[in-house]
Design an enzyme around this catalytic site. Structure first.
Site, PDB file in Angstrom:
ATOM      1  N   ARG A  53       0.810  -1.230   0.000  1.00 54.34           N
ATOM      2  CA  ARG A  53       0.000   0.000   0.000  1.00 54.34           C
ATOM      3  C   ARG A  53       0.842   1.279   0.000  1.00 54.34           C
ATOM      4  O   ARG A  53       0.458   2.277  -0.572  1.00 54.34           O
ATOM      5  CB  ARG A  53      -0.953  -0.005   1.184  1.00 54.34           C
ATOM      6  CG  ARG A  53      -2.171  -0.867   0.878  1.00 54.34           C
ATOM      7  CD  ARG A  53      -3.176  -0.816   1.967  1.00 54.34           C
ATOM      8  NE  ARG A  53      -2.581  -1.302   3.213  1.00 54.34           N
ATOM      9  CZ  ARG A  53      -3.267  -1.543   4.318  1.00 54.34           C
ATOM     10  NH1 ARG A  53      -4.547  -1.322   4.354  1.00 54.34           N
ATOM     11  NH2 ARG A  53      -2.677  -2.002   5.394  1.00 54.34           N
ATOM     12  N   LYS A 168       2.047 -20.713   4.332  1.00 52.46           N
ATOM     13  CA  LYS A 168       1.416 -21.180   5.559  1.00 52.46           C
ATOM     14  C   LYS A 168       1.314 -20.010   6.525  1.00 52.46           C
ATOM     15  O   LYS A 168       2.061 -19.060   6.337  1.00 52.46           O
ATOM     16  CB  LYS A 168       2.199 -22.335   6.159  1.00 52.46           C
ATOM     17  CG  LYS A 168       3.556 -21.911   6.747  1.00 52.46           C
ATOM     18  CD  LYS A 168       4.150 -22.969   7.588  1.00 52.46           C
ATOM     19  CE  LYS A 168       3.878 -22.808   9.052  1.00 52.46           C
ATOM     20  NZ  LYS A 168       4.680 -21.775   9.740  1.00 52.46           N
ATOM     21  N   HIS A 198       8.172 -24.593   3.196  1.00 54.23           N
ATOM     22  CA  HIS A 198       9.607 -24.543   2.921  1.00 54.23           C
ATOM     23  C   HIS A 198      10.344 -25.804   3.395  1.00 54.23           C
ATOM     24  O   HIS A 198      11.457 -26.065   2.972  1.00 54.23           O
ATOM     25  CB  HIS A 198      10.254 -23.254   3.461  1.00 54.23           C
ATOM     26  CG  HIS A 198      10.546 -23.249   4.932  1.00 54.23           C
ATOM     27  ND1 HIS A 198       9.637 -22.879   5.878  1.00 54.23           N
ATOM     28  CD2 HIS A 198      11.664 -23.568   5.610  1.00 54.23           C
ATOM     29  CE1 HIS A 198      10.180 -22.975   7.073  1.00 54.23           C
ATOM     30  NE2 HIS A 198      11.413 -23.386   6.943  1.00 54.23           N
ATOM     31  N   LYS A 202      13.741 -28.588   1.679  1.00 58.66           N
ATOM     32  CA  LYS A 202      14.981 -28.984   2.368  1.00 58.66           C
ATOM     33  C   LYS A 202      15.508 -30.273   1.745  1.00 58.66           C
ATOM     34  O   LYS A 202      14.753 -31.237   1.563  1.00 58.66           O
ATOM     35  CB  LYS A 202      14.711 -29.176   3.866  1.00 58.66           C
ATOM     36  CG  LYS A 202      14.410 -27.853   4.590  1.00 58.66           C
ATOM     37  CD  LYS A 202      14.202 -28.094   6.068  1.00 58.66           C
ATOM     38  CE  LYS A 202      13.751 -26.835   6.788  1.00 58.66           C
ATOM     39  NZ  LYS A 202      14.797 -25.876   7.081  1.00 58.66           N
ATOM     40  N   ASP A 255       1.774 -23.983  14.067  1.00 62.05           N
ATOM     41  CA  ASP A 255       2.889 -23.361  13.352  1.00 62.05           C
ATOM     42  C   ASP A 255       3.826 -24.411  12.748  1.00 62.05           C
ATOM     43  O   ASP A 255       4.320 -24.245  11.638  1.00 62.05           O
ATOM     44  CB  ASP A 255       3.662 -22.466  14.333  1.00 62.05           C
ATOM     45  CG  ASP A 255       4.787 -21.691  13.665  1.00 62.05           C
ATOM     46  OD1 ASP A 255       4.584 -21.242  12.524  1.00 62.05           O
ATOM     47  OD2 ASP A 255       5.860 -21.536  14.280  1.00 62.05           O
ATOM     48  N   HIS A 260       4.742 -28.199   8.702  1.00 62.26           N
ATOM     49  CA  HIS A 260       6.041 -28.756   8.299  1.00 62.26           C
ATOM     50  C   HIS A 260       6.221 -30.229   8.692  1.00 62.26           C
ATOM     51  O   HIS A 260       6.645 -31.052   7.886  1.00 62.26           O
ATOM     52  CB  HIS A 260       7.173 -27.961   8.947  1.00 62.26           C
ATOM     53  CG  HIS A 260       7.146 -26.498   8.624  1.00 62.26           C
ATOM     54  ND1 HIS A 260       6.854 -26.022   7.376  1.00 62.26           N
ATOM     55  CD2 HIS A 260       7.386 -25.403   9.391  1.00 62.26           C
ATOM     56  CE1 HIS A 260       6.914 -24.691   7.383  1.00 62.26           C
ATOM     57  NE2 HIS A 260       7.231 -24.297   8.600  1.00 62.26           N
ATOM     58  N   LYS A 361      19.271 -26.592  18.555  1.00 61.19           N
ATOM     59  CA  LYS A 361      18.557 -26.654  17.282  1.00 61.19           C
ATOM     60  C   LYS A 361      18.683 -28.106  16.827  1.00 61.19           C
ATOM     61  O   LYS A 361      19.799 -28.642  16.669  1.00 61.19           O
ATOM     62  CB  LYS A 361      19.231 -25.717  16.266  1.00 61.19           C
ATOM     63  CG  LYS A 361      18.719 -25.855  14.853  1.00 61.19           C
ATOM     64  CD  LYS A 361      17.541 -24.962  14.579  1.00 61.19           C
ATOM     65  CE  LYS A 361      17.102 -25.042  13.122  1.00 61.19           C
ATOM     66  NZ  LYS A 361      15.787 -24.471  12.889  1.00 61.19           N
TER      67      LYS A 361
HETATM   68  C1  BG6 Z   1       8.369 -21.308  10.169  1.00 61.88           C
HETATM   69  C2  BG6 Z   1       7.726 -21.113  11.501  1.00 61.88           C
HETATM   70  O1  BG6 Z   1       7.433 -21.761   9.230  1.00 61.88           O
HETATM   71  O2  BG6 Z   1       9.430 -22.263  10.298  1.00 61.88           O
HETATM   72  C3  BG6 Z   1       8.739 -20.605  12.507  1.00 61.88           C
HETATM   73  O3  BG6 Z   1       6.672 -20.167  11.377  1.00 61.88           O
HETATM   74  C4  BG6 Z   1       9.918 -21.554  12.577  1.00 61.88           C
HETATM   75  O4  BG6 Z   1       8.158 -20.457  13.797  1.00 61.88           O
HETATM   76  C5  BG6 Z   1      10.457 -21.862  11.188  1.00 61.88           C
HETATM   77  O5  BG6 Z   1      10.922 -20.946  13.347  1.00 61.88           O
HETATM   78  C6  BG6 Z   1      11.471 -22.987  11.278  1.00 61.88           C
HETATM   79  O6  BG6 Z   1      12.084 -23.151  10.041  1.00 61.88           O
HETATM   80  P1  BG6 Z   1      13.516 -23.839   9.946  1.00 61.88           P
HETATM   81  O7  BG6 Z   1      13.760 -23.932   8.479  1.00 61.88           O
HETATM   82  O8  BG6 Z   1      14.464 -22.929  10.681  1.00 61.88           O
HETATM   83  O9  BG6 Z   1      13.402 -25.161  10.628  1.00 61.88           O
END
Ligand code: BG6
Length: 509
Positions: A53, A168, A198, A202, A255, A260, A361
């Site tokens: 916008r 998403k 996404h 991967k 989420d 995912h 992680k």
């Molecule tokens: C996103 C989520 O779709 O994926 C986030 O909304 C999350 O909350 C992220 O952190 C994680 O993606 P990746 O690729 O880092 O595992």
């Protein structure tokens, strides 16, 4: 690894990005398109228009995108950017207002006067989910969508395409997802709808197909006779940071798990497709998602665990983050157990877990095989007291790789047994240059290849599978989860208890 050139090249098109001022556009989408251009995968005639916008000139937007690409793109090269940026434009409009589309159409004509892109348009909805339906409706009334539902009436030789890529979260629950699917279907044929995830971009997720179907040793044991259980985890060290407004309405279950991790599940659990084609793969994924047994009402509480991170050194408790609703019961951690009612998986549970502010992680799939049918080594020294089952870990992040654990004899006199590992580090094996996941997905959408996108019924099936847990969470909102796990831990005690009830534990290898 940079992606190889696909066999079918992408069609030239105009990429219209709604939500040009958003974070996703600057951090991911433009760097991804630039990378694809730099690798020679983006057709030279492609034009990109950011729509939002706010008033802005092309040059102002290009400069913002350049700064972001310099930070986020792999192999950023100023000269290559300059040449790419000539095909990047900005147009101020409200995408939810039908009347604004005449201006967008005019702008498309102006930036592509000789119609090199042949009327092909890829709409990318990089906007708040609440805008998906209004924008779709407005796009549908515009002159831009000449194909969509009406394609069959046109001369095939002169057919253009208009496709939509949608992010998403796809809906907030099973009902809203079905409603959104209906809205999209009013304007676009299913073959023109690209529901993006996404995780499907991967490499390790895609490589599960190769592992299973390009080898002979895994598939024969890939079933309930040999597999004790499967764990699919996405543990993050990051907190919610500046995404509170979105996250507090969403939570970990919606989420990450509904979207995912369900995709990862489908790749791990599906039957071999007839061919490696989008249609055949989607059909198999859909079948297995629909085979998930709806968890019985009486079993829900025992089959899930929820948590919300508390405070710690340099970590504000989730509930105290600016923007989080007072006393919010949104979960930042979720773990659930699902069973699959089909011949391959009956009796083998699948455990899903995802959380923020965890110890490491760790995004992985753990395929835990059963113990040997007869233990011929009773009494032999073994760290676990008895011979354990093999374990295959597919590591998606942070280090892409695979680890197979098997029992070995400790060298020396007599027999002592210890688990040992075979490891593959994909980065060492194949090189470490990765590209932004969105890039190859853009190219696939331009080629009309839906292999790595979600079908409408699959999305609806994934919602159906998690709805009992979502309902439980809402009904149980009064059950306090605030600060029930410490930052840098592995989540709430309830998550360990969930596994312990089944005599199992989360992978720590
Ligand atoms: C996103 C989520 O779709 O994926 C986030 O909304 C999350 O909350 C992220 O952190 C994680 O993606 P990746 O690729 O880092 O595992």
């Amino acid at each position: 690894m940079p992606p190889a050139k696909p066999v079918v090249a992408a069609d030239p098109s105009v990429v219209v990005i709604f939500g040009a001022s958003g974070d996703l556009t600057s951090r991911k989408l433009l760097p991804a398109l630039y990378e694809m251009d730099h690798l020679g995968l983006l057709p030279k005639a492609t034009r990109i228009i950011g729509v939002a916008r706010r008033d802005k000139t092309d040059d102002e937007w290009r400069e913002e995108m350049r700064a972001s690409a310099a930070e986020h793109a792999t192999n950023f090269d100023a000269a290559a950017w300059q040449s790419f940026a000539k095909r990047v434009f900005y147009h101020a409009a409200d995408a939810t207002v039908a009347d604004d589309y005449a201006g967008i159409a005019q702008r498309i004509k102006a930036i592509d006067p000789t119609s090199e892109t042949k009327g092909n348009i890829l709409f990318f909805l990089s906007v708040a989910p609440s805008l998906y339906a209004p924008i779709t409706r407005a796009v549908g009334t515009s002159e831009l969508v000449v194909e969509g539902r009406r394609w069959c009436t046109l001369d095939p030789a002169n057919r253009s395409w208009q496709r939509v890529v949608i992010e998403k979260p796809f809906g907030h629950d099973a009902t809203s997802a079905a409603e959104l699917n209906r809205e999209l279907a009013q304007v676009f044929d299913e073959t023109a709808i690209f529901r993006i995830d996404h995780y499907l971009a991967k490499d390790v997720v895609q490589s599960t197909q190769v592992l299973r179907f390009a080898n002979t040793i895994f598939e024969p044991v890939w079933n309930h006779r040999y597999v004790d259980h499967v764990q699919i985890s996405a543990c993050e060290t990051l907190g919610v940071e500046d995404r509170v407004a979105f996250y507090d309405q969403t939570g970990a279950l919606r989420d990450m798990i509904q979207s995912h991790l369900m995709q990862v599940f489908a790749f791990i659990a599906m039957e071999p497709p007839a061919r490696m084609s989008a249609q055949d793969i989607q059909a198999e994924k859909l079948k297995v998602v629909r085979s998930i047994r709806p968890v019985a009402a009486g079993d829900v509480t025992e089959s899930c665990a929820f948590g919300q991170y508390g405070g710690g050194p340099e970590c504000t408790p989730y509930v105290d983050l600016p923007g989080v609703a007072k006393g919010s019961t949104t979960e930042t951690f979720a773990a659930i157990r699902l069973e699959v009612d089909n011949w391959r998986w009956a009796g083998t549970p699948f455990y899903f877990r995802s959380g923020k502010r965890l110890a490491e992680k760790r995004t992985e799939v753990v395929v835990q095989f059963k113990e040997p049918a007869a233990d011929l080594f009773t009494g032999v020294p073994h760290p676990h007291g008895r011979v354990s089952g093999n374990r295959l870990v597919l590591r998606i992040a942070p280090q892409e790789g695979a680890r197979l654990t098997f029992s070995s004899k400790v060298p020396g006199q007599g027999i002592q047994i210890r688990p040992t590992h075979m490891d593959v580090d994909f980065q060492k094996e194949f090189g470490s240059e990765t590209v932004e996941a969105y890039g190859p997905l853009f190219i696939d959408a331009m080629r009309g290849d839906q292999t790595l996108f979600k079908h409408r019924l699959e999305v609806e099936g994934a919602w159906d599978a998690v709805m009992p847990y979502i309902d439980e969470r809402s009904a149980d909102a009064r059950k306090a989860i605030a600060s029930n796990y410490a930052p840098a831990s592995w989540g709430p005690a309830a998550a360990e208890a969930l596994m312990a009830r089944d005599g199992r534990a989360w992978n720590t290898d």
